[in-house]
Design a protein around this motif. Structure first.
Motif, PDB file in Angstrom:
ATOM      1  N   MET A  88       0.886  -0.892   0.415  1.00 45.38           N
ATOM      2  CA  MET A  88      -0.314  -0.084   0.032  1.00 45.38           C
ATOM      3  C   MET A  88       0.955   1.303   0.076  1.00 45.38           C
ATOM      4  O   MET A  88       1.586   1.458   0.829  1.00 45.38           O
ATOM      5  CB  MET A  88      -0.945  -0.432   1.552  1.00 45.38           C
ATOM      6  CG  MET A  88      -1.996   0.691   1.420  1.00 45.38           C
ATOM      7  SD  MET A  88      -3.625   0.340   0.318  1.00 45.38           S
ATOM      8  CE  MET A  88      -4.485   1.754   0.731  1.00 45.38           C
ATOM      9  N   PRO A  89       0.505   2.316  -0.405  1.00 46.77           N
ATOM     10  CA  PRO A  89       2.238   3.387  -1.060  1.00 46.77           C
ATOM     11  C   PRO A  89       1.695   4.348   0.427  1.00 46.77           C
ATOM     12  O   PRO A  89       0.546   4.304   0.834  1.00 46.77           O
ATOM     13  CB  PRO A  89       0.482   3.897  -2.186  1.00 46.77           C
ATOM     14  CG  PRO A  89       0.078   3.265  -2.174  1.00 46.77           C
ATOM     15  CD  PRO A  89      -0.252   2.117  -2.229  1.00 46.77           C
ATOM     16  N   ASN A  90       2.438   4.835   0.527  1.00 46.85           N
ATOM     17  CA  ASN A  90       2.207   5.779   1.909  1.00 46.85           C
ATOM     18  C   ASN A  90       1.226   7.175   1.135  1.00 46.85           C
ATOM     19  O   ASN A  90       0.504   7.284   2.232  1.00 46.85           O
ATOM     20  CB  ASN A  90       3.641   6.075   1.875  1.00 46.85           C
ATOM     21  CG  ASN A  90       4.589   5.497   2.198  1.00 46.85           C
ATOM     22  OD1 ASN A  90       4.212   4.345   3.474  1.00 46.85           O
ATOM     23  ND2 ASN A  90       5.891   5.219   2.207  1.00 46.85           N
ATOM     24  N   ALA A  91       1.737   7.651   0.711  1.00 48.07           N
ATOM     25  CA  ALA A  91       1.079   8.732  -0.007  1.00 48.07           C
ATOM     26  C   ALA A  91      -0.470   8.531  -0.323  1.00 48.07           C
ATOM     27  O   ALA A  91       0.235   7.211  -1.239  1.00 48.07           O
ATOM     28  CB  ALA A  91       1.730   9.535  -0.601  1.00 48.07           C
ATOM     29  N   SER A  92      -1.610   8.735  -0.799  1.00 46.38           N
ATOM     30  CA  SER A  92      -2.356   8.240  -1.372  1.00 46.38           C
ATOM     31  C   SER A  92      -2.737   9.218  -2.241  1.00 46.38           C
ATOM     32  O   SER A  92      -2.961  10.210  -2.391  1.00 46.38           O
ATOM     33  CB  SER A  92      -4.017   8.234  -0.355  1.00 46.38           C
ATOM     34  OG  SER A  92      -4.865   7.334  -1.183  1.00 46.38           O
ATOM     35  N   MET A  93      -3.508   9.164  -4.337  1.00 39.89           N
ATOM     36  CA  MET A  93      -3.769  10.143  -5.136  1.00 39.89           C
ATOM     37  C   MET A  93      -4.209   9.180  -6.030  1.00 39.89           C
ATOM     38  O   MET A  93      -3.920   8.291  -6.309  1.00 39.89           O
ATOM     39  CB  MET A  93      -2.331  10.677  -5.454  1.00 39.89           C
ATOM     40  CG  MET A  93      -2.384  12.198  -6.010  1.00 39.89           C
ATOM     41  SD  MET A  93      -1.066  12.739  -5.872  1.00 39.89           S
ATOM     42  CE  MET A  93      -0.809  12.835  -4.612  1.00 39.89           C
ATOM     43  N   SER A  94      -5.116   9.684  -6.128  1.00 43.19           N
ATOM     44  CA  SER A  94      -6.190   9.235  -7.887  1.00 43.19           C
ATOM     45  C   SER A  94      -4.802   9.036  -8.928  1.00 43.19           C
ATOM     46  O   SER A  94      -4.067   9.945  -8.567  1.00 43.19           O
ATOM     47  CB  SER A  94      -7.060   9.424  -8.284  1.00 43.19           C
ATOM     48  OG  SER A  94      -6.734  10.830  -8.748  1.00 43.19           O
TER      49      SER A  94
END
Length: 129
Positions: free
Chosen positions: A1-7
């Protein structure tokens, strides 16, 4: 799971913004170059001729595929060069949106450097490795 979240759309918008924030004369030098956003490295990374100077796997944030300007001959017909920016590996190493913005810009500049003919050593000295 990525640390930063962004579409994906928001991330692509950051890549576009990083491109448009380049100085106009610098953008003009990017003739016949496609800038593409992918989630992860795919076949283009596996098929690239020389990845010996690049990190492999999850550490690959971007990739330039083409013939650097310094290696071209004027009469040679050229397919468009490609710069790939990989969303998930960038998100994975970033904690905040600001980190993502900074890494997208750095990665784009790094790959443009390869298009211009700079080596990993050159980019490291310039702070874009």
């Amino acid at each position: 799971m990525p640390n930063a979240s962004m579409s994906p759309d928001e991330f692509e918008g950051l890549v576009q913004r990083a491109y448009w924030e380049l100085p106009e004369n610098f953008r003009a030098s990017l003739e016949n170059v496609d800038i593409l956003v992918e989630d992860v490295p795919g076949l283009e990374a596996a098929d690239a001729e020389d990845l010996s100077d690049h990190d492999h796997g999850d550490n690959l944030l971007g990739l330039y595929v083409g013939v650097p300007l310094i290696d071209r001959y004027a009469a040679d017909p050229m397919m468009p060069d490609r710069i790939y920016i990989y969303r998930l590996p960038i998100l994975d190493i970033c904690d905040t949106r600001e980190d993502v913005v900074r890494e997208v810009r750095t990665t784009l500049l790094h790959e443009i450097g390869h298009y211009l003919g700079l080596s990993e050593h050159d980019l490291d000295r310039l702070g874009y490795a």
